[in-house]
Write a protein that holds these residues in place. Structure first.
Motif, mmCIF file in Angstrom:
data_model
loop_
_atom_site.group_PDB
_atom_site.id
_atom_site.type_symbol
_atom_site.label_atom_id
_atom_site.label_comp_id
_atom_site.label_asym_id
_atom_site.label_seq_id
_atom_site.Cartn_x
_atom_site.Cartn_y
_atom_site.Cartn_z
ATOM 1 N N SER A 7 13.799 74.111 27.893
ATOM 2 C CA SER A 7 14.722 73.066 28.355
ATOM 3 C C SER A 7 15.238 72.149 27.249
ATOM 4 O O SER A 7 16.125 71.344 27.491
ATOM 5 C CB SER A 7 14.055 72.224 29.445
ATOM 6 O OG SER A 7 12.959 71.529 28.893
ATOM 7 N N GLN A 13 19.430 72.316 27.828
ATOM 8 C CA GLN A 13 19.998 70.991 28.137
ATOM 9 C C GLN A 13 21.192 71.131 29.073
ATOM 10 O O GLN A 13 21.377 70.314 29.987
ATOM 11 C CB GLN A 13 20.481 70.326 26.843
ATOM 12 C CG GLN A 13 19.397 70.170 25.814
ATOM 13 C CD GLN A 13 18.892 68.730 25.735
ATOM 14 O OE1 GLN A 13 19.172 67.917 26.600
ATOM 15 N NE2 GLN A 13 18.156 68.438 24.710
ATOM 16 N N LYS A 16 19.945 71.719 32.482
ATOM 17 C CA LYS A 16 19.419 70.472 33.047
ATOM 18 C C LYS A 16 20.576 69.647 33.623
ATOM 19 O O LYS A 16 20.504 69.127 34.734
ATOM 20 C CB LYS A 16 18.728 69.680 31.936
ATOM 21 C CG LYS A 16 17.549 68.874 32.404
ATOM 22 C CD LYS A 16 16.954 68.136 31.219
ATOM 23 C CE LYS A 16 15.461 68.265 31.187
ATOM 24 N NZ LYS A 16 14.845 67.562 30.082
ATOM 25 N N GLU A 21 18.228 66.938 37.672
ATOM 26 C CA GLU A 21 16.787 66.741 37.752
ATOM 27 C C GLU A 21 16.411 66.332 39.170
ATOM 28 O O GLU A 21 17.026 65.448 39.741
ATOM 29 C CB GLU A 21 16.353 65.687 36.740
ATOM 30 C CG GLU A 21 16.631 66.166 35.315
ATOM 31 C CD GLU A 21 15.874 65.400 34.268
ATOM 32 O OE1 GLU A 21 14.652 65.293 34.403
ATOM 33 O OE2 GLU A 21 16.510 64.933 33.317
ATOM 34 N N HIS A 25 12.865 70.946 40.906
ATOM 35 C CA HIS A 25 13.275 71.679 39.707
ATOM 36 C C HIS A 25 12.370 71.264 38.553
ATOM 37 O O HIS A 25 12.193 70.079 38.297
ATOM 38 C CB HIS A 25 14.729 71.387 39.350
ATOM 39 C CG HIS A 25 15.677 71.675 40.462
ATOM 40 N ND1 HIS A 25 16.806 70.935 40.668
ATOM 41 C CD2 HIS A 25 15.650 72.603 41.432
ATOM 42 C CE1 HIS A 25 17.445 71.403 41.724
ATOM 43 N NE2 HIS A 25 16.757 72.410 42.211
ATOM 44 N N PHE A 27 11.665 71.547 34.511
ATOM 45 C CA PHE A 27 12.238 71.900 33.214
ATOM 46 C C PHE A 27 11.121 71.861 32.182
ATOM 47 O O PHE A 27 10.589 70.789 31.880
ATOM 48 C CB PHE A 27 13.357 70.925 32.852
ATOM 49 C CG PHE A 27 14.515 70.989 33.807
ATOM 50 C CD1 PHE A 27 15.538 71.916 33.623
ATOM 51 C CD2 PHE A 27 14.569 70.159 34.915
ATOM 52 C CE1 PHE A 27 16.597 71.995 34.513
ATOM 53 C CE2 PHE A 27 15.629 70.232 35.816
ATOM 54 C CZ PHE A 27 16.640 71.150 35.615
#
Ligand code: NAP
Length: 310
Positions: A7, A13, A16, A21, A25, A27
């Motif tokens: 991530s 990124q 994401k 977020e 989820h 990461f």
């Protein structure tokens, strides 16, 4: 539940940002503490995935230092060949969808035709070989999967050619850039958006659209158009100059691959035919130049979210 590995990278990124977020989820990166985010830690990775039992595993982690991979073959193979195989076996066991990324460097770069997914692979480098082995391990696993092959990935996050050119154009009066390798720069945001589109088509209940579910397998994912590193650099630097930056650079000179020896050999023809993905998604890819200009603006005008342009 979606788990994203890698991530902290350019694509990680972008994923994401695209997925958002939320508690459902996860990461993960090598810095993760609660779960193992090191994809080469087979026991830790297995425990993490078996514990979470996600519906979707997205692997944005990879050993991406193409030249370093020639020296650090074991590390490249562990991350790019073995780890995707482990993820795929777990995905098959828990009936999760695995999404993975690969590269134009699986091809030998011969000819001038854009490569199709079914064309024979013959990587020139350790990195290319390791990525091909990763693809093969996933294909052999029986897991539901999509593998997106991209070329020349960049973003306003992380390190990449675009940001290197911007930095060098502030320092040097002349830049010499390779003009006989052909491909197209792919923004990580586009790769992330295509990933979500495939997920939406493939996973009913997570917002599936009415189109048919795309076949599992490999898809080429890149913007429209083609260029060389030289023309790409010219676009970047001209865009920077129009913003009052890149003042040191007075000249950009085209050179051949032979004039710029590197540890790893790179394909001369990295063009990817993206018809299969276009058919699956029912949309055309963006224009590469527009994405590059927007990114130059984002990096130089400070709208990027990290501070790694040095
Ligand atoms: N970059 C390109 O030009 C390009 C071109 C074609 C295809 N691709 C493919 O696109 C995908 C995404 O690439 P990218 O450009 O986003 O790469 P990137 O920016 O270099 O990010 C790779 C990420 O992988 C992580 N990673 C490396 N080894 C790991 C390990 N053992 N365990 C966990 N994480 C690990 C790195 O972690 P740290 O942050 O901790 O170092 C980094 O965050 C990769 O599959 C790559 O092969 C990239």
């Amino acid at each position: 539940m979606i788990v994203v590995l890698g991530s902290r990278g350019q694509l990680g990124q972008a994923l994401k940002d695209a997925i958002g977020e939320a508690p459902e989820h996860l990461f993960l990166s090598r810095a993760s503490r609660d779960y193992c985010g090191d994809i080469t830690d087979t026991a830790g990775l297995t425990e993490t995935l078996m514990d979470i039992r996600p519906n979707i595993i997205i692997n944005a982690a990879a050993f991406t230092a193409v030249d370093l991979a020639e020296q650090e073959m074991e590390a490249a193979m562990a991350a790019n060949a073995k780890a995707p195989g482990v993820m795929a076996q777990i995905a098959a066991k828990i009936n999760a969808l695995l999404i993975h990324y690969s590269t134009d460097y699986v091809f030998d770069g011969s000819g001038q035709k854009p490569w199709e997914e079914t064309d024979a692979c013959a990587p020139l480098s350790v990195y290319g070989k390791s990525k091909l082995l990763g693809e093969q391990a996933i294909s052999a696993s029986g897991a539901k999967h999509f593998i997106l092959r991209a070329s020349w990935v960049y973003s306003h996050h992380g390190n990449n050619f675009l940001k290197t050119m911007l930095r060098l154009a502030e320092e040097r009066d002349e830049l010499r850039v390779i003009n006989d390798q052909w491909g197209v720069p792919t923004h990580a945001d586009y790769l992330a958006a295509a990933t979500l589109d495939l997920i939406n088509l493939a996973t009913p209940g997570l917002g599936a659209k009415s189109q048919s579910v795309p076949d599992w397998g490999i898809y080429h994912c890149a913007p429209a158009g083609e260029t060389t590193w030289f023309d790409y650099a010219r676009l970047v630097i001209n865009a920077a100059k129009s913003l009052g930056k890149a003042q040191a650079c007075k000249k950009i000179s085209p050179i051949t691959t032979q004039e710029y020896p590197t540890a790893a050999r790179r394909p001369l023809n990295s063009r990817l035919n993206t018809s299969k993905l276009q058919m699956a998604l029912g949309t055309a890819p963006p224009d590469w130049q527009e994405d590059v200009m927007t990114t130059v603006h984002a990096v130089l005008m400070g709208t990027e979210t990290d501070d790694d342009l040095q």
